[in-house]
Design a protein around this motif. Structure first.
Motif, PDB file in Angstrom:
ATOM      1  N   VAL A   1      35.418  26.042  81.433  1.00 44.05           N
ATOM      2  CA  VAL A   1      34.685  24.785  81.218  1.00 44.05           C
ATOM      3  C   VAL A   1      34.945  24.283  79.799  1.00 44.05           C
ATOM      4  N   ALA A   2      35.332  23.032  79.673  1.00 45.03           N
ATOM      5  CA  ALA A   2      35.565  22.448  78.345  1.00 45.03           C
ATOM      6  C   ALA A   2      34.243  22.016  77.730  1.00 45.03           C
ATOM      7  N   GLY A   3      34.076  22.295  76.449  1.00 43.29           N
ATOM      8  CA  GLY A   3      32.870  21.857  75.744  1.00 43.29           C
ATOM      9  C   GLY A   3      33.031  20.439  75.221  1.00 43.29           C
ATOM     10  N   ALA A   4      31.995  19.956  74.547  1.00 43.78           N
ATOM     11  CA  ALA A   4      32.046  18.606  73.970  1.00 43.78           C
ATOM     12  C   ALA A   4      32.984  18.621  72.766  1.00 43.78           C
ATOM     13  N   PRO A   5      33.863  17.630  72.628  1.00 41.23           N
ATOM     14  CA  PRO A   5      34.790  17.580  71.485  1.00 41.23           C
ATOM     15  C   PRO A   5      34.043  17.511  70.145  1.00 41.23           C
ATOM     16  N   ILE A   6      34.604  18.154  69.129  1.00 38.90           N
ATOM     17  CA  ILE A   6      34.014  18.176  67.781  1.00 38.90           C
ATOM     18  C   ILE A   6      34.971  17.439  66.847  1.00 38.90           C
ATOM     19  N   ASP A   7      34.478  16.406  66.180  1.00 39.07           N
ATOM     20  CA  ASP A   7      35.340  15.638  65.263  1.00 39.07           C
ATOM     21  C   ASP A   7      35.858  16.516  64.139  1.00 39.07           C
ATOM     22  N   ASP A   8      37.124  16.309  63.757  1.00 40.06           N
ATOM     23  CA  ASP A   8      37.658  16.894  62.525  1.00 40.06           C
ATOM     24  C   ASP A   8      36.812  16.337  61.368  1.00 40.06           C
ATOM     25  N   PRO A   9      36.363  17.196  60.454  1.00 45.10           N
ATOM     26  CA  PRO A   9      35.560  16.675  59.332  1.00 45.10           C
ATOM     27  C   PRO A   9      36.307  15.595  58.541  1.00 45.10           C
TER      28      PRO A   9
ATOM     29  N   LEU B   1      38.161  13.264  59.851  1.00 46.50           N
ATOM     30  CA  LEU B   1      38.490  12.147  60.746  1.00 46.50           C
ATOM     31  C   LEU B   1      38.029  10.824  60.131  1.00 46.50           C
ATOM     32  N   GLU B   2      38.929   9.846  60.200  1.00 44.03           N
ATOM     33  CA  GLU B   2      38.503   8.510  59.762  1.00 44.03           C
ATOM     34  C   GLU B   2      37.612   7.946  60.854  1.00 44.03           C
ATOM     35  N   THR B   3      36.502   7.375  60.471  1.00 47.01           N
ATOM     36  CA  THR B   3      35.449   7.050  61.453  1.00 47.01           C
ATOM     37  C   THR B   3      35.889   6.081  62.538  1.00 47.01           C
ATOM     38  N   LYS B   4      36.945   5.316  62.277  1.00 43.59           N
ATOM     39  CA  LYS B   4      37.344   4.309  63.281  1.00 43.59           C
ATOM     40  C   LYS B   4      37.905   4.940  64.565  1.00 43.59           C
ATOM     41  N   HIS B   5      38.242   6.237  64.514  1.00 44.89           N
ATOM     42  CA  HIS B   5      38.879   6.851  65.679  1.00 44.89           C
ATOM     43  C   HIS B   5      37.839   7.463  66.613  1.00 44.89           C
ATOM     44  N   VAL B   6      37.914   7.069  67.892  1.00 38.86           N
ATOM     45  CA  VAL B   6      36.963   7.614  68.858  1.00 38.86           C
ATOM     46  C   VAL B   6      37.665   8.700  69.689  1.00 38.86           C
ATOM     47  N   VAL B   7      36.870   9.561  70.287  1.00 41.18           N
ATOM     48  CA  VAL B   7      37.428  10.644  71.114  1.00 41.18           C
ATOM     49  C   VAL B   7      38.179  10.025  72.291  1.00 41.18           C
ATOM     50  N   PRO B   8      39.448  10.406  72.492  1.00 38.62           N
ATOM     51  CA  PRO B   8      40.202   9.802  73.592  1.00 38.62           C
ATOM     52  C   PRO B   8      39.669  10.233  74.957  1.00 38.62           C
ATOM     53  N   ALA B   9      39.956   9.427  75.954  1.00 43.28           N
ATOM     54  CA  ALA B   9      39.427   9.672  77.307  1.00 43.28           C
ATOM     55  C   ALA B   9      39.800  11.067  77.824  1.00 43.28           C
ATOM     56  N   TYR B  10      41.023  11.544  77.469  1.00 39.14           N
ATOM     57  CA  TYR B  10      41.447  12.843  77.996  1.00 39.14           C
ATOM     58  C   TYR B  10      40.713  14.019  77.349  1.00 39.14           C
ATOM     59  N   SER B  11      39.856  13.733  76.358  1.00 36.61           N
ATOM     60  CA  SER B  11      39.056  14.813  75.760  1.00 36.61           C
ATOM     61  C   SER B  11      37.566  14.568  75.922  1.00 36.61           C
ATOM     62  N   ARG B  12      37.187  13.604  76.770  1.00 35.73           N
ATOM     63  CA  ARG B  12      35.783  13.173  76.801  1.00 35.73           C
ATOM     64  C   ARG B  12      35.227  13.116  78.219  1.00 35.73           C
TER      65      ARG B  12
END
Ligand SMILES: Cc1cc2nc3c(=O)[nH]c(=O)nc-3n(C[C@H](O)[C@H](O)[C@H](O)COP(=O)(O)OP(=O)(O)OC[C@H]3O[C@@H](n4cnc5c(N)ncnc54)[C@H](O)[C@@H]3O)c2cc1C
Length: 207
Positions: A180-188, A190-201
């Protein structure tokens, strides 16, 4: 050699399904008389299995020298609880490929193989990431193993007890196991404009 022959499945489609569902394989080879079994990622394109890594890797150096290899992929699907301890089992799908690997030298084929490796694990990611540069490609070896000599073994379904044990007073059945995949964790960073892509969400290999 195959003790439970009824669990052997030898068709190519079954082997491809197992390879496409797996994340990592184990590569077995003998170097200087010592057997090694090394876990690594892989990708498949048609009847080729691709493995990649540092050009300096012992595993890859041995493989490209044409030593015989055995590649195994195992998927564990469930624990099978029978009434007798003897008949406990596991539901699984596994594939074994035997052969000799060759180095992918053609630059176009090398990129295609790396793309297959990436898409195997993270479909859609290749197009979103920076492409490999000349230096990175030089540092990376890609090996191709033809899927020619192969076997698969599959166990599905409930426990199989001896007839007299079906009356034994205990629970019996299957405990399914799933990755089971967990919820994605942003790289600390990460520039805020980037959202989690569909293939990881959530993460899925189905686009
Ligand atoms: C999930 C997963 C995915 C991986 N994907 C890749 C990949 O795509 N490409 C890649 O090159 N490598 C990958 N690796 C790492 C791979 O297992 C090897 O460690 C790596 O390829 C170096 O191999 P080598 O033969 O050069 O090892 P060496 O550096 O020669 O290793 C020296 C010794 O360390 C031990 N050793 C090596 N690897 C491991 C290990 N994984 N666990 C425990 N002991 C070990 C062995 O005894 C080996 O002889 C992956 C590992 C895992 C677990």
């Amino acid at each position: 050699m195959v003790r439970e022959a009824h669990r052997g499945v030898y068709d190519r489609a079954t082997v491809y399904d197992i390879l496409d569902a797996g994340f990592l394989c184990h590569v077995g080879f003998v170097a200087d008389g010592q057997p090694f079994v090394i876990p690594t990622s892989y990708g498949r394109k048609d009847s080729s299995l691709f493995i990649h890594g540092s050009a300096a890797s012992r595993m890859l150096r041995q493989m490209k020298d044409g030593v015989p290899v055995c590649v195994t992929v195992t998927l564990l699907d469930g624990l099978v609880l029978a009434r007798s301890i003897f008949n406990h089992s596991m539901n699984y799908r596994s594939a074994v490929i035997l052969g000799q690997a060759t180095l992918v030298e053609d630059p176009v084929e090398k990129i295609e193989a790396l793309h297959a490796l990436s898409e195997h694990i993270l479909p859609g990611r290749w197009a979103d990431a920076r492409q490999p540069n000349e230096r990175e490609l030089k540092q990376t070896s890609v090996l191709r193993l033809p899927i020619e000599e192969f076997s698969a073994k599959v166990r599905v379904g409930p426990p199989i007890d001896d007839e007299e044990d079906y009356a034994f007073p205990t629970w019996a059945g299957v405990v399914p196991l799933d990755m089971v995949a967990g919820a994605p964790i942003d790289d600390p960073q990460l520039e805020t404009k980037h959202v989690v892509p569909a293939y990881s969400r959530p993460y899925s290999r189905r686009l």
